[in-house]
Enzyme design. Structure first.
Site, short mmCIF file in Angstrom:
data_model
loop_
_atom_site.label_atom_id
_atom_site.label_comp_id
_atom_site.label_asym_id
_atom_site.label_seq_id
_atom_site.Cartn_x
_atom_site.Cartn_y
_atom_site.Cartn_z
N LYS A 265 10.81 -22.38 9.10
CA LYS A 265 10.91 -20.91 9.13
C LYS A 265 11.80 -20.46 10.28
O LYS A 265 12.72 -19.65 10.10
CB LYS A 265 9.51 -20.31 9.30
CG LYS A 265 9.51 -18.79 9.35
CD LYS A 265 8.31 -18.23 10.09
CE LYS A 265 8.55 -18.26 11.58
NZ LYS A 265 7.52 -17.52 12.35
N CYS A 340 0.79 -4.16 2.66
CA CYS A 340 0.17 -5.37 2.08
C CYS A 340 -0.34 -6.26 3.21
O CYS A 340 0.12 -7.39 3.40
CB CYS A 340 1.18 -6.11 1.21
SG CYS A 340 0.44 -7.31 0.08
N CYS A 347 -3.83 -1.10 -1.19
CA CYS A 347 -3.35 -1.09 -2.58
C CYS A 347 -3.25 0.33 -3.12
O CYS A 347 -2.40 0.62 -3.98
CB CYS A 347 -4.27 -1.92 -3.46
SG CYS A 347 -4.34 -3.68 -3.04
N CYS A 350 0.16 1.66 -2.40
CA CYS A 350 1.28 0.83 -2.88
C CYS A 350 1.76 1.35 -4.23
O CYS A 350 0.97 1.46 -5.18
CB CYS A 350 0.84 -0.63 -2.99
SG CYS A 350 2.14 -1.73 -3.58
N CYS A 356 1.14 -5.62 -9.74
CA CYS A 356 0.66 -6.71 -8.88
C CYS A 356 -0.62 -7.30 -9.45
O CYS A 356 -1.62 -6.59 -9.61
CB CYS A 356 0.43 -6.20 -7.46
SG CYS A 356 -0.26 -7.45 -6.34
#
EC number: 3.2.2.-
Length: 379
Positions: A265, A340, A347, A350, A356
């Site tokens: 990463k 998130c 949620c 969102c 989702c």
């Protein structure tokens, strides 16, 4: 004199007696021919070869021996196979195992189902869809962009790309390397403050870090995660940069990965920011979590979630266009910081929750779950 062989014993007889014997034998043959007409249907179904016919009629007890041989010929060893195959038997494969291609993509219609066949069909389906983008991913990505543009996240002002932005190129690259090293298990606000303290004390160059006491570095970077270990890594990295790269940082992925404390990463992030070299997606815990919630990634050959950021990176790179590889990290990191979130995601706020598969499945607080369990226990 004539020798007559009967049942393995030889007997001598007179010529006149032999003549009567031949006449008797001929009459018995005629009688046998008449009686053998009863077996015409049996001969038609199972004809004997010429050699078998000679054996059958050239000795006494012919009828019994003919019947016995015909009965053996009825036993055909390949007949039961045709009952299960549904088609003619392929004789050139009878003695060997079936080819693997016979099981990989074919499913026999009407065959009894089993757990093994179910697993095979799931694996084949997963393999066929590997590398293809998930449904509605463009709409989901655009929705996340719109949500991100309406609200700033910590990564927008305090991410690793902001480390040493005011420094000359060589020093800035080293600052980016240190910022990436300190960022693991650390919030952007804490990491940014640590980089600022290092700059104030003149410790953003490999020469200065190499000469500084490790205890001093620990005090300056505290409270980043694993600050004691990271102070040791900083000293080692500074020495490597001085000895091997003339005070600069490595410019290849393999060389970056060889540095202590630098994983995939961080290595991809450093290449993006310091060298403008895109070789892969930088996947941190936010990107890993969100991609699994959206159903964008899965373990190879299964529909299960990926278990590590590196596994997510490999799966995501199979279908995400390369022009999105750089932007996807800050986009999803900020989305994970604001909406998130790891615990109790928002949620309801969102705009792509309808697309989702994990929407509203992790929104319940621990206290509400405890109340529900207590209610269920009440009489």
């Amino acid at each position: 004199m004539i020798l007559l062989v009967n049942g393995g014993a030889a007997t001598s007889i007179h010529p006149n007696a032999a003549r009567f014997y031949r006449i008797g034998t001929m009459s018995r043959q005629i009688h046998g021919a008449v009686s053998s007409s009863k077996h015409i249907s049996l001969k038609t179904q199972h004809p004997l070869s010429d050699s078998n016919s000679e054996l059958a009629y050239g000795a006494s007890g012919s009828e019994t021996r003919v019947y016995t041989r015909k009965k053996r010929l009825k036993q055909e060893p390949f007949e039961p196979l045709e009952k299960y195959s549904g088609k003619g038997v392929n004789t050139h494969k009878l003695c060997g195992l079936p080819d693997i291609e016979d099981f990989a993509y074919k499913k026999t219609i009407g065959s009894p189902s089993s757990s093994r066949s179910t697993e095979t069909s799931i694996t084949v389906t997963s393999v066929k869809t590997a590398g293809y983008p998930p449904e509605n991913w463009v709409e989901v990505l655009e929705g996340i962009r719109q949500m991100r543009s309406s609200e700033d996240a910590p990564v927008d002002s305090m991410g690793c790309d902001k480390a040493g932005s005011f420094l000359p190129p060589t020093e800035r690259r080293f600052a980016v390397l240190l910022g990436a090293l300190l960022s693991s298990q650390t919030k952007d606000q804490v990491n940014n403050a640590a980089i600022h303290r290092l700059h104030q004390n003149g410790l953003l160059t490999p020469e200065a870090v190499d000469k500084a006491d490790e205890s001093t570095i620990k005090e300056l970077i505290y409270p980043v995660g694993f600050y004691t270990r990271k102070a040791t890594y900083m000293k080692k990295i500074a020495r490597i940069c001085l000895v091997k790269y003339d005070g600069d940082i490595p410019s290849s992925l393999d060389d970056l990965l060889s540095l202590p404390g630098i994983g995939p990463k961080m290595a991809h992030l450093i290449l993006h920011i310091a060298w403008n070299d895109v070789q892969g997606i930088c996947v941190d815990t936010h990107v890993h979590r969100i991609c699994n919630r959206l159903g964008w990634v899965s373990r190879p050959g299964t529909k299960q979630k990926t278990t590590s950021p590196e596994e997510t990176r490999v799966a995501l790179q199979q279908w995400l266009p390369k022009e999105e590889w750089v932007a996807i990290n800050p986009l999803l990191v900020g989305f994970g910081q604001m909406i998130c979130t790891p615990i109790r995601p928002r949620c309801e706020a969102c705009s792509v929750s309808k697309l989702c598969p994990a929407a509203f499945k992790e929104t319940s607080s621990p206290s509400s779950k405890l109340k529900k369990s207590n209610r269920s226990k009440e009489p």
